[in-house]
Design an enzyme around this catalytic site. Structure first.
Site, mmCIF file in Angstrom:
data_model
loop_
_atom_site.group_PDB
_atom_site.id
_atom_site.type_symbol
_atom_site.label_atom_id
_atom_site.label_comp_id
_atom_site.label_asym_id
_atom_site.label_seq_id
_atom_site.Cartn_x
_atom_site.Cartn_y
_atom_site.Cartn_z
ATOM 1 N N CYS A 1 -40.595 -10.263 -23.421
ATOM 2 C CA CYS A 1 -40.234 -8.977 -22.801
ATOM 3 C C CYS A 1 -40.927 -7.769 -23.415
ATOM 4 O O CYS A 1 -41.672 -7.079 -22.735
ATOM 5 C CB CYS A 1 -38.726 -8.812 -22.873
ATOM 6 N N GLY B 1 -41.693 -9.905 -30.861
ATOM 7 C CA GLY B 1 -42.399 -10.833 -29.972
ATOM 8 C C GLY B 1 -41.530 -11.092 -28.762
ATOM 9 O O GLY B 1 -40.689 -10.269 -28.406
HETATM 10 C C1 UGA Z 1 -35.108 -7.990 -25.056
HETATM 11 C C2 UGA Z 1 -34.011 -6.920 -24.948
HETATM 12 O O1 UGA Z 1 -33.277 -6.842 -26.174
HETATM 13 C C3 UGA Z 1 -33.054 -7.248 -23.810
HETATM 14 O O2 UGA Z 1 -32.119 -6.193 -23.659
HETATM 15 C C4 UGA Z 1 -33.871 -7.385 -22.512
HETATM 16 O O3 UGA Z 1 -33.068 -7.728 -21.406
HETATM 17 C C5 UGA Z 1 -34.918 -8.473 -22.693
HETATM 18 O O4 UGA Z 1 -35.774 -8.101 -23.794
HETATM 19 C C6 UGA Z 1 -35.691 -8.570 -21.407
HETATM 20 O O5 UGA Z 1 -36.419 -7.627 -21.072
HETATM 21 O O6 UGA Z 1 -35.501 -9.533 -20.668
HETATM 22 P P1 UGA Z 1 -35.275 -10.444 -26.158
HETATM 23 O O7 UGA Z 1 -36.746 -10.310 -25.951
HETATM 24 O O8 UGA Z 1 -34.575 -11.685 -25.727
HETATM 25 O O9 UGA Z 1 -34.499 -9.229 -25.408
HETATM 26 O O10 UGA Z 1 -34.993 -10.315 -27.693
HETATM 27 P P2 UGA Z 1 -34.554 -9.189 -28.748
HETATM 28 O O11 UGA Z 1 -33.313 -9.618 -29.406
HETATM 29 O O12 UGA Z 1 -34.570 -7.838 -28.154
HETATM 30 O O13 UGA Z 1 -35.743 -9.322 -29.811
HETATM 31 C C7 UGA Z 1 -37.098 -9.046 -29.468
HETATM 32 C C8 UGA Z 1 -37.966 -9.064 -30.690
HETATM 33 O O14 UGA Z 1 -37.698 -7.958 -31.540
HETATM 34 C C9 UGA Z 1 -37.795 -10.303 -31.578
HETATM 35 O O15 UGA Z 1 -39.062 -10.747 -31.984
HETATM 36 C C10 UGA Z 1 -36.982 -9.803 -32.752
HETATM 37 O O16 UGA Z 1 -37.193 -10.533 -33.919
HETATM 38 C C11 UGA Z 1 -37.505 -8.387 -32.872
HETATM 39 N N1 UGA Z 1 -36.563 -7.475 -33.554
HETATM 40 C C12 UGA Z 1 -35.393 -7.153 -32.968
HETATM 41 C C13 UGA Z 1 -36.906 -6.942 -34.796
HETATM 42 O O17 UGA Z 1 -37.988 -7.235 -35.359
HETATM 43 N N2 UGA Z 1 -36.027 -6.073 -35.403
HETATM 44 C C14 UGA Z 1 -34.858 -5.720 -34.837
HETATM 45 O O18 UGA Z 1 -34.122 -4.902 -35.439
HETATM 46 C C15 UGA Z 1 -34.525 -6.271 -33.593
#
Ligand code: UGA
Length: 440
Positions: free
Chosen positions: A264, A261
């Site tokens: 981004c 979610g």
């Molecule tokens: C993401 C990117 O990781 C950043 O590098 C980017 O700068 C940012 O988008 C953006 O475009 O501004 P963010 O949305 O803050 O960052 O969060 P993430 O840590 O990437 O997680 C995104 C989603 O993926 C979360 O819902 C998280 O729970 C999920 N996720 C992440 C998983 O389900 N499994 C994983 O292994 C990693």
């Protein structure tokens, strides 16, 4: 260096503050007077660990200020960063709404004074920097400026450390003069030998979408493999560990869950799909990742239903965590926003707790959700508990206590925080995601 940051949303505020921590003089501008008033009172409108301390420090040391007055902030700036929002367009067609970017470009054009680099920091479709250039040139034909693209790769909840210790910095420029200025801005990172990829403007713009699309694909891939693990009786945690040890695959972003979610991945994958359509190209893997993500959220509803014996009607379900990830109060596109209403529609009652996200959650979830003060109060009298977001405070729960508080010992762990065997031994009926191997 004098820097002006237009937009004090998540990206603008973090980036502006971190630049001031580098030693630059930064003025952050926003149109919303109330937001600037709050910032000037030392209140931070979002929850991001470490941000308040850094804002306070740099304001006190005179390097960081906030204003609504663009016309006083732009003259004298070496670089003006545009970090305004690019929400999904209201037409619902997946396009990013660029009106705030173009508005900012128009406004700043007439304030330019001396050589300035205008940098797109917001995530924008390929070609946007050129549009900004055209707008500024039209408004102020004599202005001495270059445009550049400098995408951000900050994760919410870890944004300060991502900024201070990035894997890389990407700079899209056309002139040596602009390149030198941007390299100078990032000079403090040379000490930690951060690679700087200097490339064309279009490449930099597309890099951001490609990075987020790849990560979304990686998550959807492991979510599908997790579902296969459940079908064949395998364990996704060991599997992810084993494939992640291959340096070509890498261990990060291989955690299955309820679907990605946030502000981004959902927005950027949709925007990329629209961008390539315009060029008559395809990104079929990205389309598949988006579909898999929607299916994963629906699958979580079914998982909860199945654990409750085939129907959620008349059951109370306790949700621990509501935000799309820990260490943020951001609820945008959180899987909980689709999972919770789907259960309520079929007659479930919901109790919920989130360490930081409850105020935001109220704006996104049905008003009947009952908000609680902590995990234990949430579980009291519930028929099942769903661990939705892996906040640290849910990682060491008093599980005996939780079991006693629940009406039925059903624990649905959508983030695989707990060990299935331990949970079974504690008397829970437990389900994780992709934990198909039955413990002995
Ligand atoms: C993401 C990117 O990781 C950043 O590098 C980017 O700068 C940012 O988008 C953006 O475009 O501004 P963010 O949305 O803050 O960052 O969060 P993430 O840590 O990437 O997680 C995104 C989603 O993926 C979360 O819902 C998280 O729970 C999920 N996720 C992440 C998983 O389900 N499994 C994983 O292994 C990693």
């Amino acid at each position: 260096m004098n820097i002006t940051m237009i937009g004090t949303g998540y990206v603008g505020l973090v980036t502006g503050t971190c630049f001031s921590e580098f030693g630059h003089r930064v003025t952050c501008v926003d149109k919303i007077g109330e937001k600037i008033d709050r910032l000037n009172r030392g209140e931070i409108p979002i929850y991001e660990p470490g941000l308040k301390q850094l804002v306070d420090k740099n304001v006190n040391e005179g390097r960081l200020q906030f204003t609504t007055d663009l016309s006083s902030a732009v003259p004298g700036a070496d670089a003006v960063f545009i970090a305004v929002g690019t929400p999904a367009s209201r037409r619902g067609d997946g396009y990013a709404d660029l009106s705030y970017i173009y508005e900012a470009a128009k406004e700043l054009a007439s304030c330019l004074n001396g050589y300035t680099v205008i940098v797109d920091k917001s995530t924008v479709p390929v070609g946007t920097a050129r549009q900004v250039e055209r707008i500024v040139r039209e408004k102020n034909p004599d202005a001495d400026f270059d445009v550049a693209s400098n995408p951000e790769f900050l994760r919410e909840g870890a944004a300060i450390s991502d900024f201070m210790r990035p894997d890389r910095v990407v700079i899209g420029v056309e002139s040596k003069r602009a390149e030198k200025l941007l390299r100078d801005i990032y000079k403090p990172l040379y000490l930690i030998e951060t690679p700087i990829v200097c490339t064309t403007i279009e490449t930099a713009e597309l890099t951001k979408y490609a990075a987020n699309a790849f990560l979304a694909i990686k998550i959807s891939f492991i979510n599908e493999i997790a579902n296969v693990c459940e079908a064949v009786g395998a364990d996704v945690i060991d599997l992810a560990k084993a494939i992640g040890m291959d340096g070509r695959i890498g261990s990060k972003f291989l955690h299955p869950g309820p679907g990605y979610g946030g502000s981004c991945f959902p927005k950027d994958t949709m925007a990329l799909m629209r961008i390539v359509q315009e060029y008559g190209e395809n990104v079929r893997l990205v389309e598949a990742a988006v579909e898999v993500n929607a299916a994963q959220k629906a699958r979580m509803v079914k998982k909860i239903r199945d654990m409750l014996g085939g129907s959620e009607a008349g059951n109370t379900i306790a949700f621990l965590g509501l935000t799309f990830k820990p260490e943020t109060d951001d609820m945008r596109e959180s899987p909980s926003i689709s999972i919770i209403p789907a259960l309520m529609e079929r007659g479930a009652s919901i109790k919920a707790h989130d360490p930081k996200g409850m105020e935001e959650a109220k704006k996104h979830l049905p008003k009947e959700v009952q908000y609680c003060n902590n995990a234990y109060e949430t579980c009291e009298g519930a028929d099942a508990v769903v661990l939705m977001t892996e906040w640290n405070q849910y990682r060491a729960l008093d599980l005996e206590k939780i079991r006693k508080l629940l009406r039925q010992p059903i624990f649905i762990d959508l983030r695989n925080v707990y060990d299935p065997r331990t949970m079974r031994d504690l008397g829970f009926r437990y389900a994780g995601v992709g934990r198909g191997a039955m413990p002995d």
